[in-house]
Design a protein around this motif. Structure first.
Motif, mmCIF file in Angstrom:
data_model
loop_
_atom_site.group_PDB
_atom_site.id
_atom_site.type_symbol
_atom_site.label_atom_id
_atom_site.label_comp_id
_atom_site.label_asym_id
_atom_site.label_seq_id
_atom_site.Cartn_x
_atom_site.Cartn_y
_atom_site.Cartn_z
ATOM 1 N N GLY A 6 0.829 -1.196 0.000
ATOM 2 C CA GLY A 6 0.000 0.000 0.000
ATOM 3 C C GLY A 6 0.862 1.243 0.000
ATOM 4 O O GLY A 6 2.098 1.168 -0.002
ATOM 5 N N LYS A 7 0.217 2.406 0.025
ATOM 6 C CA LYS A 7 0.963 3.656 -0.056
ATOM 7 C C LYS A 7 1.922 3.842 1.108
ATOM 8 O O LYS A 7 2.922 4.557 0.993
ATOM 9 C CB LYS A 7 -0.002 4.840 -0.157
ATOM 10 N N GLN A 8 1.672 3.167 2.240
ATOM 11 C CA GLN A 8 2.550 3.278 3.397
ATOM 12 C C GLN A 8 3.881 2.576 3.195
ATOM 13 O O GLN A 8 4.809 2.746 4.004
ATOM 14 C CB GLN A 8 1.855 2.717 4.651
ATOM 15 N N PHE A 10 5.767 2.858 0.358
ATOM 16 C CA PHE A 10 6.556 3.517 -0.676
ATOM 17 C C PHE A 10 7.649 4.424 -0.107
ATOM 18 O O PHE A 10 8.154 5.288 -0.803
ATOM 19 C CB PHE A 10 5.632 4.330 -1.601
ATOM 20 N N VAL A 15 9.159 -0.968 -3.142
ATOM 21 C CA VAL A 15 7.932 -1.009 -2.346
ATOM 22 C C VAL A 15 7.732 -2.388 -1.716
ATOM 23 O O VAL A 15 7.190 -2.500 -0.609
ATOM 24 C CB VAL A 15 6.722 -0.609 -3.211
ATOM 25 N N ASP A 261 -2.446 2.927 -3.967
ATOM 26 C CA ASP A 261 -2.439 4.306 -3.476
ATOM 27 C C ASP A 261 -3.791 4.947 -3.780
ATOM 28 O O ASP A 261 -4.757 4.247 -4.092
ATOM 29 C CB ASP A 261 -1.271 5.112 -4.068
ATOM 30 N N ASP A 262 -3.847 6.270 -3.711
ATOM 31 C CA ASP A 262 -5.121 6.968 -3.878
ATOM 32 C C ASP A 262 -5.412 7.398 -5.310
ATOM 33 O O ASP A 262 -6.434 8.044 -5.567
ATOM 34 C CB ASP A 262 -5.150 8.212 -2.972
ATOM 35 N N HIS A 263 -4.535 7.076 -6.239
ATOM 36 C CA HIS A 263 -4.743 7.460 -7.634
ATOM 37 C C HIS A 263 -5.605 6.411 -8.338
ATOM 38 O O HIS A 263 -5.322 5.211 -8.244
ATOM 39 C CB HIS A 263 -3.402 7.608 -8.350
ATOM 40 N N ASN A 266 -4.206 3.359 -10.027
ATOM 41 C CA ASN A 266 -3.565 2.355 -9.183
ATOM 42 C C ASN A 266 -4.540 1.724 -8.188
ATOM 43 O O ASN A 266 -4.122 1.010 -7.274
ATOM 44 C CB ASN A 266 -2.388 2.966 -8.414
ATOM 45 N N GLN A 267 -5.807 1.967 -8.381
ATOM 46 C CA GLN A 267 -6.827 1.409 -7.491
ATOM 47 C C GLN A 267 -7.448 0.170 -8.135
ATOM 48 O O GLN A 267 -8.461 0.238 -8.809
ATOM 49 C CB GLN A 267 -7.887 2.471 -7.177
#
Length: 292
Positions: A6-8, A10, A15, A261-263, A266-267
């Motif tokens: 997840g984004k955490q 990166f 990753v 992430d939130d983009h 990428n979801q």
């Protein structure tokens, strides 16, 4: 279903190393396994990482303990496991032939004791990832082809499990010419399907000299939130029809459980950031066959 970073995670150029170092079991990994089970999955896949060990971010023992935690929990939840050893795009500059062999040997010994492990993906999409632009990409003096061939032989010998070398496709034509070399090395074929297939597409591979009489597993498939709702439903329905209709296809694992992430591009998650199921694709996913 695929367990993903997840984004955490990166905070590091790799990753996957971030996921394995952080190992946020109670807040990310275990919930994703649980949600996978609730969605009707009967198998999970997780990509390992060599860089996290050879760079000293964690010890090899910590790495094995984390694999064991996942394998024990999946076994408890009556889930099959399709583990992947790593990614040449996140290999790590310190991951020599000898260090990779030692790491894979220890990992294979661990996998050998788990009946739910259905097979082993040696490296994720090696034919594409070895030349990727990641900071921690494969840079060893040995040819990547020789490295993955050797590691596959090591894992097969020690674990007693069938092995594969996954590859990704995004159109009909690459079923047969994406990487003959890695397909030849594989006991079964693992395809990552990122287009909407027809059931007949897989037959192209099963009719080749290197794909004939080999089982097929769709190790990844998915579609992001920046696609139209109708296209998202069609993607899952197309893969479902392929699993049902292609000779020798034993199943498919969705990419992914949660979002990277939130983009929107990428979801890919079956679940959103609040762990709510995305019903457009989840309604299709629940109807996938789980027995062959």
């Amino acid at each position: 279903m695929n367990i993903n970073p997840g984004k955490q995670h990166f905070y590091t150029p790799s990753v996957w190393a971030g996921l394995w170092q952080t190992w946020d079991w109670s807040t990310w990994i275990k919930p994703m396994v649980d949600d996978s089970k609730s969605a009707g999955a009967n198998a999970i896949r997780l990509i390992g990482n060599t860089h996290v060990v050879t760079s000293g971010m964690i010890t090899q023992q910590q790495y094995m303990d984390r694999w064991k935690q996942l394998l024990d929990y999946a076994t408890e939840q009556d889930l099959y496991v399709f583990p992947c050893g790593g990614d040449l795009g996140h290999w790590g500059s310190a991951t020599t032939w000898a260090k990779a062999e030692a790491l894979y040997s220890s990992w294979a010994k661990l996998l050998s004791s788990y009946a739910p492990v259905i097979g082993v993906d040696i490296t994720n999409e090696a034919s594409a990832q070895y030349s990727s632009a990641y900071v921690t990409t494969y840079n060893q003096p040995e040819k990547w082809q020789d490295t993955i061939k050797h590691l596959g032989e090591v894992v097969r010998s020690i674990s007693g499990k069938p092995i594969t070398h996954s590859r990704s496709i995004d159109k009909v034509g690459v079923w047969c010419n994406g990487s003959i070399y890695t397909d030849l090395l594989s006991d079964f074929i693992s395809i990552h399907c990122y287009y909407t297939p027809d059931p007949s597409d897989a037959q192209r591979l099963s009719s080749t000299d290197w794909g004939r009489n080999k089982e097929l597993l769709i190790g990844e498939f998915g579609i992001a939130m920046n696609s139209a709702p109708a296209d998202r439903i069609a993607r899952y329905d197309g893969v479902k029809r392929l699993v049902k209709g292609a000779d020798g296809c034993v199943g498919a694992l969705a990419w992914s459980g949660y979002d990277l992430d939130d983009h929107p591009e990428n979801q890919f998650g079956l679940f959103d950031a609040d762990r709510r199921g995305r019903e457009d694709i989840l309604s299709q996913y629940r109807t996938f066959p789980v027995l062959r």
